[in-house]
Motif scaffolding. Structure first.
Motif, PDB file in Angstrom:
ATOM      1  N   ILE A  46       1.106  -1.310   0.451  1.00 35.08           N
ATOM      2  CA  ILE A  46      -0.037   0.532   0.200  1.00 35.08           C
ATOM      3  C   ILE A  46       0.894   1.001  -0.271  1.00 35.08           C
ATOM      4  O   ILE A  46       0.663   2.223  -0.771  1.00 35.08           O
ATOM      5  CB  ILE A  46      -1.005  -0.396   1.225  1.00 35.08           C
ATOM      6  N   LEU A  97      -7.959  -6.267  -9.668  1.00 35.51           N
ATOM      7  CA  LEU A  97      -8.145  -6.962  -8.293  1.00 35.51           C
ATOM      8  C   LEU A  97      -7.519  -5.560  -7.672  1.00 35.51           C
ATOM      9  O   LEU A  97      -8.292  -4.853  -6.758  1.00 35.51           O
ATOM     10  CB  LEU A  97      -7.827  -8.445  -7.782  1.00 35.51           C
ATOM     11  N   SER A 100      -9.451  -2.266  -6.083  1.00 40.61           N
ATOM     12  CA  SER A 100      -9.309  -2.287  -4.168  1.00 40.61           C
ATOM     13  C   SER A 100      -8.349  -0.493  -4.136  1.00 40.61           C
ATOM     14  O   SER A 100      -9.209   0.195  -3.293  1.00 40.61           O
ATOM     15  CB  SER A 100      -8.160  -3.684  -3.382  1.00 40.61           C
ATOM     16  N   PHE A 145     -11.172   2.109  -4.741  1.00 39.97           N
ATOM     17  CA  PHE A 145     -11.960   1.695  -3.738  1.00 39.97           C
ATOM     18  C   PHE A 145     -11.374   2.375  -2.383  1.00 39.97           C
ATOM     19  O   PHE A 145     -12.304   3.784  -1.871  1.00 39.97           O
ATOM     20  CB  PHE A 145     -12.501   0.446  -3.437  1.00 39.97           C
ATOM     21  N   LEU A 196     -18.059   0.723  -6.660  1.00 38.21           N
ATOM     22  CA  LEU A 196     -18.176  -0.001  -5.076  1.00 38.21           C
ATOM     23  C   LEU A 196     -18.175   0.780  -3.995  1.00 38.21           C
ATOM     24  O   LEU A 196     -18.111   0.761  -2.615  1.00 38.21           O
ATOM     25  CB  LEU A 196     -17.521  -0.860  -4.592  1.00 38.21           C
ATOM     26  N   ILE A 256     -16.110  -8.017 -11.369  1.00 38.45           N
ATOM     27  CA  ILE A 256     -15.036  -7.480 -10.394  1.00 38.45           C
ATOM     28  C   ILE A 256     -15.113  -9.171 -10.568  1.00 38.45           C
ATOM     29  O   ILE A 256     -13.664  -9.753 -11.381  1.00 38.45           O
ATOM     30  CB  ILE A 256     -14.369  -6.860  -9.809  1.00 38.45           C
ATOM     31  N   SER A 257     -15.734  -9.388 -10.038  1.00 40.84           N
ATOM     32  CA  SER A 257     -14.943 -11.430  -9.442  1.00 40.84           C
ATOM     33  C   SER A 257     -15.124 -12.451 -10.554  1.00 40.84           C
ATOM     34  O   SER A 257     -14.469 -13.001 -10.982  1.00 40.84           O
ATOM     35  CB  SER A 257     -16.504 -11.810  -8.408  1.00 40.84           C
ATOM     36  N   VAL A 298     -12.218 -13.146  -5.755  1.00 40.65           N
ATOM     37  CA  VAL A 298     -13.876 -11.896  -5.051  1.00 40.65           C
ATOM     38  C   VAL A 298     -13.130 -10.443  -4.100  1.00 40.65           C
ATOM     39  O   VAL A 298     -11.528 -10.790  -3.584  1.00 40.65           O
ATOM     40  CB  VAL A 298     -14.471 -12.813  -4.044  1.00 40.65           C
ATOM     41  N   PRO A 299     -13.156  -9.805  -4.131  1.00 42.80           N
ATOM     42  CA  PRO A 299     -12.276  -8.381  -3.670  1.00 42.80           C
ATOM     43  C   PRO A 299     -12.689  -8.352  -2.104  1.00 42.80           C
ATOM     44  O   PRO A 299     -13.754  -8.763  -1.771  1.00 42.80           O
ATOM     45  CB  PRO A 299     -13.113  -7.278  -4.490  1.00 42.80           C
ATOM     46  N   PHE A 304     -12.372  -6.385   0.254  1.00 41.24           N
ATOM     47  CA  PHE A 304     -13.651  -5.160   0.747  1.00 41.24           C
ATOM     48  C   PHE A 304     -14.821  -5.769   0.565  1.00 41.24           C
ATOM     49  O   PHE A 304     -16.506  -5.800   1.405  1.00 41.24           O
ATOM     50  CB  PHE A 304     -13.030  -4.036   0.005  1.00 41.24           C
ATOM     51  N   TRP A 305     -15.356  -5.678  -1.164  1.00 36.33           N
ATOM     52  CA  TRP A 305     -16.838  -6.145  -1.013  1.00 36.33           C
ATOM     53  C   TRP A 305     -17.159  -7.532  -0.760  1.00 36.33           C
ATOM     54  O   TRP A 305     -18.879  -7.904  -0.184  1.00 36.33           O
ATOM     55  CB  TRP A 305     -16.738  -6.522  -2.480  1.00 36.33           C
ATOM     56  N   ILE A 365     -17.783  -5.915   2.490  1.00 38.04           N
ATOM     57  CA  ILE A 365     -19.540  -5.288   3.088  1.00 38.04           C
ATOM     58  C   ILE A 365     -21.230  -6.368   2.780  1.00 38.04           C
ATOM     59  O   ILE A 365     -21.089  -6.478   3.167  1.00 38.04           O
ATOM     60  CB  ILE A 365     -19.507  -4.612   1.807  1.00 38.04           C
ATOM     61  N   ARG A 378     -10.092 -16.596   2.093  1.00 40.75           N
ATOM     62  CA  ARG A 378      -9.457 -16.239   1.032  1.00 40.75           C
ATOM     63  C   ARG A 378      -8.600 -16.520   1.380  1.00 40.75           C
ATOM     64  O   ARG A 378      -7.270 -17.460  -0.056  1.00 40.75           O
ATOM     65  CB  ARG A 378      -9.824 -14.806   0.780  1.00 40.75           C
ATOM     66  N   VAL A 430      -5.405  -4.696   6.146  1.00 37.71           N
ATOM     67  CA  VAL A 430      -6.123  -2.771   6.082  1.00 37.71           C
ATOM     68  C   VAL A 430      -7.813  -2.611   5.800  1.00 37.71           C
ATOM     69  O   VAL A 430      -8.743  -1.757   6.932  1.00 37.71           O
ATOM     70  CB  VAL A 430      -6.096  -1.947   5.201  1.00 37.71           C
ATOM     71  N   VAL A 431      -8.315  -3.567   4.770  1.00 35.82           N
ATOM     72  CA  VAL A 431      -9.506  -3.451   4.425  1.00 35.82           C
ATOM     73  C   VAL A 431     -10.694  -3.975   5.113  1.00 35.82           C
ATOM     74  O   VAL A 431     -11.768  -3.727   6.183  1.00 35.82           O
ATOM     75  CB  VAL A 431     -10.129  -3.518   3.381  1.00 35.82           C
ATOM     76  N   GLN A 471     -11.205  -2.513   8.660  1.00 25.26           N
ATOM     77  CA  GLN A 471     -12.547  -1.332   8.423  1.00 25.26           C
ATOM     78  C   GLN A 471     -13.292  -1.500   8.550  1.00 25.26           C
ATOM     79  O   GLN A 471     -13.779  -1.060   9.022  1.00 25.26           O
ATOM     80  CB  GLN A 471     -11.920  -0.557   7.276  1.00 25.26           C
ATOM     81  N   ASN A 480     -14.651  -3.157  11.559  1.00 29.78           N
ATOM     82  CA  ASN A 480     -14.239  -2.305  12.773  1.00 29.78           C
ATOM     83  C   ASN A 480     -13.261  -2.332  13.878  1.00 29.78           C
ATOM     84  O   ASN A 480     -13.639  -2.552  14.890  1.00 29.78           O
ATOM     85  CB  ASN A 480     -15.192  -2.181  13.623  1.00 29.78           C
ATOM     86  N   ASN A 505      -9.398  -2.788  16.004  1.00 27.90           N
ATOM     87  CA  ASN A 505      -8.042  -1.230  15.868  1.00 27.90           C
ATOM     88  C   ASN A 505      -6.717  -1.789  15.793  1.00 27.90           C
ATOM     89  O   ASN A 505      -6.323  -2.414  16.413  1.00 27.90           O
ATOM     90  CB  ASN A 505      -8.526  -0.727  16.961  1.00 27.90           C
ATOM     91  N   PHE A 511      -1.487   1.560  10.560  1.00 34.20           N
ATOM     92  CA  PHE A 511      -1.165   1.438   9.295  1.00 34.20           C
ATOM     93  C   PHE A 511      -1.413   2.506   8.628  1.00 34.20           C
ATOM     94  O   PHE A 511      -0.368   3.860   8.583  1.00 34.20           O
ATOM     95  CB  PHE A 511      -0.997   0.245   8.931  1.00 34.20           C
ATOM     96  N   VAL A 512      -2.581   1.987   8.534  1.00 30.18           N
ATOM     97  CA  VAL A 512      -3.357   3.697   7.065  1.00 30.18           C
ATOM     98  C   VAL A 512      -3.600   4.791   8.171  1.00 30.18           C
ATOM     99  O   VAL A 512      -3.046   5.763   7.507  1.00 30.18           O
ATOM    100  CB  VAL A 512      -5.173   2.646   7.326  1.00 30.18           C
ATOM    101  N   GLU A 513      -4.144   5.121   8.789  1.00 30.63           N
ATOM    102  CA  GLU A 513      -3.748   6.026   9.911  1.00 30.63           C
ATOM    103  C   GLU A 513      -2.099   6.701  10.065  1.00 30.63           C
ATOM    104  O   GLU A 513      -2.575   8.503   9.808  1.00 30.63           O
ATOM    105  CB  GLU A 513      -3.807   5.964  11.490  1.00 30.63           C
ATOM    106  N   GLY A 570      -6.597   4.125  21.088  1.00 31.25           N
ATOM    107  CA  GLY A 570      -7.594   3.230  20.157  1.00 31.25           C
ATOM    108  C   GLY A 570      -8.639   2.726  20.312  1.00 31.25           C
ATOM    109  O   GLY A 570      -9.903   1.914  19.025  1.00 31.25           O
ATOM    110  N   SER A 619     -14.696   4.169  11.200  1.00 27.30           N
ATOM    111  CA  SER A 619     -15.320   3.532   9.460  1.00 27.30           C
ATOM    112  C   SER A 619     -17.345   4.022   9.856  1.00 27.30           C
ATOM    113  O   SER A 619     -17.868   4.201  11.088  1.00 27.30           O
ATOM    114  CB  SER A 619     -15.431   1.984   9.484  1.00 27.30           C
ATOM    115  N   ALA A 637     -19.955   1.492  10.511  1.00 28.79           N
ATOM    116  CA  ALA A 637     -19.697   0.668  11.942  1.00 28.79           C
ATOM    117  C   ALA A 637     -19.978   2.180  13.168  1.00 28.79           C
ATOM    118  O   ALA A 637     -20.908   1.251  13.877  1.00 28.79           O
ATOM    119  CB  ALA A 637     -18.194  -0.030  12.440  1.00 28.79           C
TER     120      ALA A 637
END
Lengths: 296, 317, 529
Positions: A141, A226, A230, A233, A249, A271-272, B145-146, B148-149, B152, B194, B258-259, B262, B265, B267, B273-275, C203, C232, C235
């Motif tokens: 990242i 992919l 991401s 997104f 998305l 995507i999938s 499959v992503p 993050f998707w 969700i 995954r 990361v995702v 998120q 939720n 921590n 890292f992202v923060e 956190g 988030s 959340a």
């Protein structure tokens, strides 16, 4: 992925696939052929997008915001009243162009670096190996972010951002295949004959790593699609109003996940499906070309 | 063997040094600056003079080589320094999140192994039957499959089906093992699926390879009971590459979610890292990148070592 | 004595029953709320995020505050100040400090602490940065002639003086603590507020318990509060929905409002208000053709703000068409007059024809391309960007969007590395001094990202800021607005943000205001069950 095992590359000489080879592949690997068919269909749809779609993917219709799927909009509309189907079809252009470009550039650069390392050996190889190690243990990242944040977002930048982490991965695999070739007698013969390094690398070594190279390219295409999704997104990919699957998305798709699930569902399926097709094809291609090679 | 281990350990140093230099440079090349972000963000009143003063206090006005030297000097004394954002010691910032990330990684690995080993085995033994195809499709879909998707959809599905919503605070395992597990099992499943896809494919191909090996054929020819052959020889050897994959993926899971963090939720380190990057908290990001690099390098080392240890066919000089 | 008059707000309060006389506040209970951002340090004098105000304001007192029971969120009342007087020349404000207030460590609060706190903000010691110093240029000195009297001397009359002293950032700190270490409050908490700090798990959460020695008898009603940090959006909503938290005090999106109403029915109450924040579009005067007023006017003329309001208010946190002040407030331009400004007319076809004519005149050809730089934030930046691009497309401009990662956004636009960019302005109180400061000439304001110099505009700012009667101030604000968004079209206003609070039914005694920075001490908040 790196495996610490022995070099498992084998020498498979690439042939030009004729019609017969294609048919043979399809018979022996029906699943892979199905994947290839899906990819071909998607590419066709992407190319013909302007002729196929019912609506302008950029045109909002504030009278039809968040419309359910129905006769007017087969897959519904998004928060701006834009037709989801039209945006998915146009999104295929973004996905496939990013996928093809990133995978080709990434795998090619990786192949050159890997072969060069194997060919020159010694200090060059040591250096290549260390740089590859560094990049592989570096969080993806940050690399992507560094590229996007310093060059701005857009299709070109996204391709570059995805290419960067692919190079070391490909270099590692190709290098181990190339090491086996480096020791082959004809390479020594070519050197003895006084050929230049460039010529030996291009004429003798690269063609002989074609099998792992092709496998890496197909494997990377799915991954690139992919990754593009991401990154988009996360807001690091292409930007609105460009139609792109990962972008679709984001935002409203999450906000309205319960009341307008079609916003999240269809782009995710697209995507999938695309990644699955590339993976199936890639898997079968590996089985056909080099069953012992372990790629991610 | 000892020489090999020592050599590998020594080779880690240039890699880690390279990572350190790279992250140090990259963070400073990235546009954005913690002081502007923090003090000029929502206020119109912050003056340039006030921002400069603050940069000086954080040591950001020092020449780059001195900033680098200060950081490395601290590392040598095992002092990671302080976060530029919170001012707190970095070791404390990380310790809190590490526990959670480690736990999710362990659970996800358990899920992955429990799925991958039997499925991969089954697919290999029943190669080119519908069982094989089904397993391959299941695992390859996991890669397509992503995440993050999937997250969700999973959250939405859990909500609709069970009315389940992610808790807002983390319950450590020593406070309530049950609540802890109830919170972490879903992300572990999402990630584990995954992760299992990679391992299943590896298990299948390794198994196929082993089944073609001479000694397995010999054992079969000698009339050994097929199931015994399978278990005594094949599975043990096929586990080697699978183990490698698992170790390497495990290293990725710590800090790479990361995702998922998120969506659920959590921590954990991924979010930190992202923060830290979003805040341009140089010191914290540097420490995290180095931590991830150390874990990755060590995982590689362990994977290789086990290979050398267990596989009689490999001999390193 | 002069007070900032209570503004008449076009305030919409949905589902909140008018406070009934028979509804006696109940004592006890713990309020759990989610906070979308976590404070970097504990020092409100330094930090800029509401993520500090929400969990830490309950530990502190201010000199003046916004009356927490005023549903309009505009009445300024005393907090540690019991009363105050203003001299006839408008240059001296004298505050009587309440008796019997103590810091959580037991020390009594005196006027000395007020002076030390304001010195820390306005006249910081060498080496201490104060990012809000610029707001207090009118202030000459702060003195404490005795323990119960604090005197603020001004250099010139300042219409916003009381508003500036009611800033939610200006926690009253202990003079002794500040003397020993001006940075002590970055890492410690010690105030005179209704709650006492218990713990902060980074956190995770900040915990506070009732302060039994709080200066107001009978308050606070709550036994304690728990501020949980949840980054988030989904959340946060899940937390309210699942009853794990009662509210998030910043605001939710329209989609989230509907989701909660659908899932919880009568269990959730919604309060809404115009929000004193807005996205402004900065057009870089250093880049051609945006140095040309005609081009800038064309850009604002092309936008159908009324359609924008009706469409975007369904999907993101904007609603009202507005000028430089929140609609319905004291100095806001009435809708009929607003329609006379460029880009605010009801006849969009005419406006667009005019836009095309101006572009032609300025030599900008059909299909002219430029990039809109936007901040990577879902609400309302991204929808606003998508909307604008389509509007500009309709006058023949080909605009692409570049999303800047939030961390890089400020450096990018502060460095002037853009053609057109989405900017914003946000205030803790609807007050022209605070809301207009940023739009003064570059150099006067370090937050003017459009990079223009306009002495006329600066003069208008000064006039309104130093006006001693309201009518004169109103005229100056109006003239400033016309020059900024119409005649010169330096900056382009989009829509006023719209704040939506969704709270669980049992949360009472908390009223929405146009700012998410105020009204968070929680002393008058209570739980019905």
């Amino acid at each position: 992925m790196t495996t610490g095992g022995p070099a498992v590359g084998s020498v498979a000489v690439a042939r030009t696939p004729g019609a017969g080879a294609v048919l043979g592949f399809a018979r022996r690997h029906p699943v892979g052929a199905a994947g290839a068919a899906v990819i071909a269909a998607m590419a066709l749809v992407a190319v013909l997008a302007p002729l196929l779609v019912p609506y302008d993917p950029l045109a909002p219709d504030y009278g039809a915001m968040l419309a359910r799927p129905g006769p007017a909009h087969w897959l519904g509309t998004d928060a701006f009243g834009r037709d989801v189907l039209s945006r998915i079809v146009w999104g295929a252009r973004t996905a496939l162009s990013v996928g093809f470009a990133a995978a080709l550039v990434g795998a090619t650069l990786g192949a050159i670096v890997g072969v060069a390392g194997a060919y020159f050996g010694g200090l060059v190889d040591l250096l290549v190996e260390r740089v590859v190690d560094i990049l592989l243990s570096f969080p993806l990242i940050i690399l992507a972010l560094a590229v996007v944040a310093s060059l701005g977002n857009g299709v070109g930048t996204v391709i570059l951002a995805i290419t960067v982490p692919m190079v070391p991965r490909c270099a590692r695999v190709i290098r181990s295949s190339a090491l086996a070739i480096r020791r082959a007698p004809y390479v020594d013969a070519a050197r003895a004959a006084g050929y230049g390094h460039a010529r030996i690398i291009l004429r003798h070594m690269l063609p002989n790593v074609m099998a792992p190279y092709l496998i890496m390219v197909t494997a990377f295409m799915g991954q690139a699609i992919l990754l593009e999704a991401s990154l988009s997104f996360l807001g690091l990919g292409v930007a609105e109003p460009t139609p792109a699957w990962g972008l679709m998305l984001k935002g409203a798709a999450v906000d309205f996940a319960e009341t307008a699930p079609w916003l999240a569902l269809f782009p995710g399926l697209a995507i999938s499906l695309a990644v699955l097709a590339f993976n199936l094809f890639g898997d079968s291609l590996r089985d056909a070309l080099d069953p012992k090679l372990r790629t991610p | 063997m000892l020489r090999y281990v020592l050599k590998r350990l020594l080779l880690m140093l240039p890699t880690l040094a390279g990572v350190a230099v790279l992250v140090f440079v990259l963070m400073r090349v990235l546009p954005g600056d913690i002081v502007e972000l923090r003090f000029a963000g929502e206020s119109s009143f912050a003056s340039k003079a006030a921002l400069d003063l603050e940069r000086g206090r954080l040591g950001l006005d020092a020449p780059l080589w001195r900033q680098f030297a200060r950081w490395i000097g601290g590392l040598v004394r095992l002092d990671f320094g302080r976060s530029l954002w919170t001012g707190g010691p970095i070791s404390r910032e990380i310790a809190l999140r590490f526990q959670l990330s480690l736990e999710v990684a362990v659970l996800a690995t358990a899920v992955a192994v429990l799925l991958a080993v039997p499925l991969g085995l089954l697919a290999a033994v029943r190669q080119d039957t519908w069982v094989d195809y089904a397993v391959r499709l299941f695992s390859i879909a996991g890669l397509a499959v992503p995440s993050f998707w999937l997250g969700i959809l999973l959250i939405l599905g859990l909500l609709v089906a069970f009315g389940w919503l992610p808790p807002i605070e983390f319950t450590p395992v020593y406070v309530s093992p049950w609540r802890n597990l109830a919170q972490l099992v879903w992300p572990a499943l999402a990630v584990g699926y995954r992760y299992s896809a990679v391992a299943t494919r590896m298990m299948r191909s390794a198994m196929l390879e082993v089944l073609r090996e001479d000694y397995v054929r010999t054992a079969r020819a000698k009339g050994l009971w097929p199931r015994l052959v399978l278990w005594r020889h094949a599975v043990r050897n096929a586990m080697l590459p699978v183990f490698t994959v698992i170790v390497l993926e495990f290293a990725f899971l710590i800090g790479g979610l990361v995702v998922t963090e998120q969506v659920f939720n959590l921590n954990g380190l991924g979010l930190l890292f992202v923060e830290s990057i979003a805040h341009r908290d140089y010191t914290l990001t540097q420490a995290l990148v180095l931590l991830v690099a150390v874990i990755t390098v060590l995982a590689n080392f362990v994977a290789d070592l086990v290979y050398v240890w267990l596989d009689p066919r490999i001999r390193y000089a | 004595m002069r007070r900032i008059a209570a503004a008449l707000l076009g305030l919409l309060v949905l589902g909140l029953a008018p406070a009934r006389a028979d509804e006696e506040p109940r004592r006890g209970g713990e309020l759990i709320f989610v906070v979308p951002s976590e404070p970097p340090s504990y020092d409100a004098h330094r930090e800029e995020t509401f993520g500090l105000i929400h969990p830490l304001a309950p530990f502190y007192s201010l000199l003046l505050r916004i009356d927490p029971t005023d549903p309009n969120g505009s009445r300024i009342v005393g907090d540690v100040a019991e009363s105050w007087t203003e001299s006839r020349d408008h240059l001296t404000y004298t505050f009587k400090i309440r008796r019997g207030l103590t810091f959580h460590d037991g020390q009594p609060l005196t006027a000395r602490d007020v002076k030390a706190s304001y010195d820390h903000i306005i006249f910081p010691a060498a080496g201490v940065a104060s990012s809000r110093k610029g707001a207090y240029v009118a202030f000459e000195s702060v003195t404490a002639p005795d323990d119960r009297t604090a005197v603020f001397r001004l250099r010139w009359p300042a219409a916003a003086a009381l508003a500036l002293l009611a800033s939610p950032w200006n926690f009253i700190y202990s003079a002794d603590r500040l003397r020993q270490d001006p940075r002590w409050y970055e890492t410690h908490i010690d105030g005179t507020g209704p709650f006492v700090f218990v713990e902060h798990v980074r956190g995770s959460h900040i915990l506070g318990k009732r302060n039994p020695r709080y200066g107001r008898p009978g308050l606070p009603y709550l036994d304690g509060f728990r501020a949980t940090f949840v980054k988030s959006d989904s959340a946060q909503i899940a937390a309210i929905r699942g009853g794990r938290a009662m509210v998030q005090f910043r605001g939710v999106s329209p989609a989230e409002r509907e989701q909660l109403q659908k899932a919880l029915g009568g269990e959730v109450r919604i309060q809404e208000s115009p929000w004193d924040c807005a996205n402004w579009i900065a057009m870089n005067h250093d880049r051609k053709p945006f140095d040309d007023r005609r081009v800038r006017r064309a850009l604002t003329l092309a936008i159908d703000r009324y359609e924008m309001a009706s469409a975007l208010s369904k999907i993101t946190i904007v609603r009202d068409v507005a000028g430089v002040q929140v609609p319905g407030t004291e100095y806001a331009t009435p809708p009929a007059e607003l329609e006379t400004l460029a880009g605010y007319g009801r006849d969009i076809a005419r406006s667009r024809a005019e836009a095309r004519r101006l572009l032609r005149e300025a030599g900008v050809t059909e299909g002219f391309r430029f990039t809109l730089k936007n901040r990577g934030i879902a609400h309302p930046y991204e929808p606003v960007g998508v909307y604008l691009i389509d509007q500009w497309r309709r006058v023949g401009l080909d605009v692409s969007q570049e999303i800047i990662e939030p961390a890089a956004y400020f450096s990018t636009i502060r460095a002037g590395d853009f053609e057109v960019a989405v900017d914003f302005q946000c205030g803790y109180l609807v007050e022209p001094d605070l809301d207009l400061y940023k739009f003064q000439s570059t150099g006067v304001s370090d937050a003017n990202y459009a990079r223009y110099r306009d002495p006329v505009l600066d003069d208008l700012y000064r006039q309104q800021s130093r006006a001693t009667d309201k009518a004169a101030r109103g005229r100056a604000v109006r003239a400033f607005e016309r020059r900024l968004v119409d005649e010169e079209a330096h900056y382009l206003m989009t829509l006023q943000w719209h704040r939506i609070i969704a709270q669980r039914r049992q949360l009472r005694g908390w009223y929405i205001t146009p700012s998410h920075y105020v009204n968070q001490q929680l002393d008058t908040v209570w739980l019905s069950e």
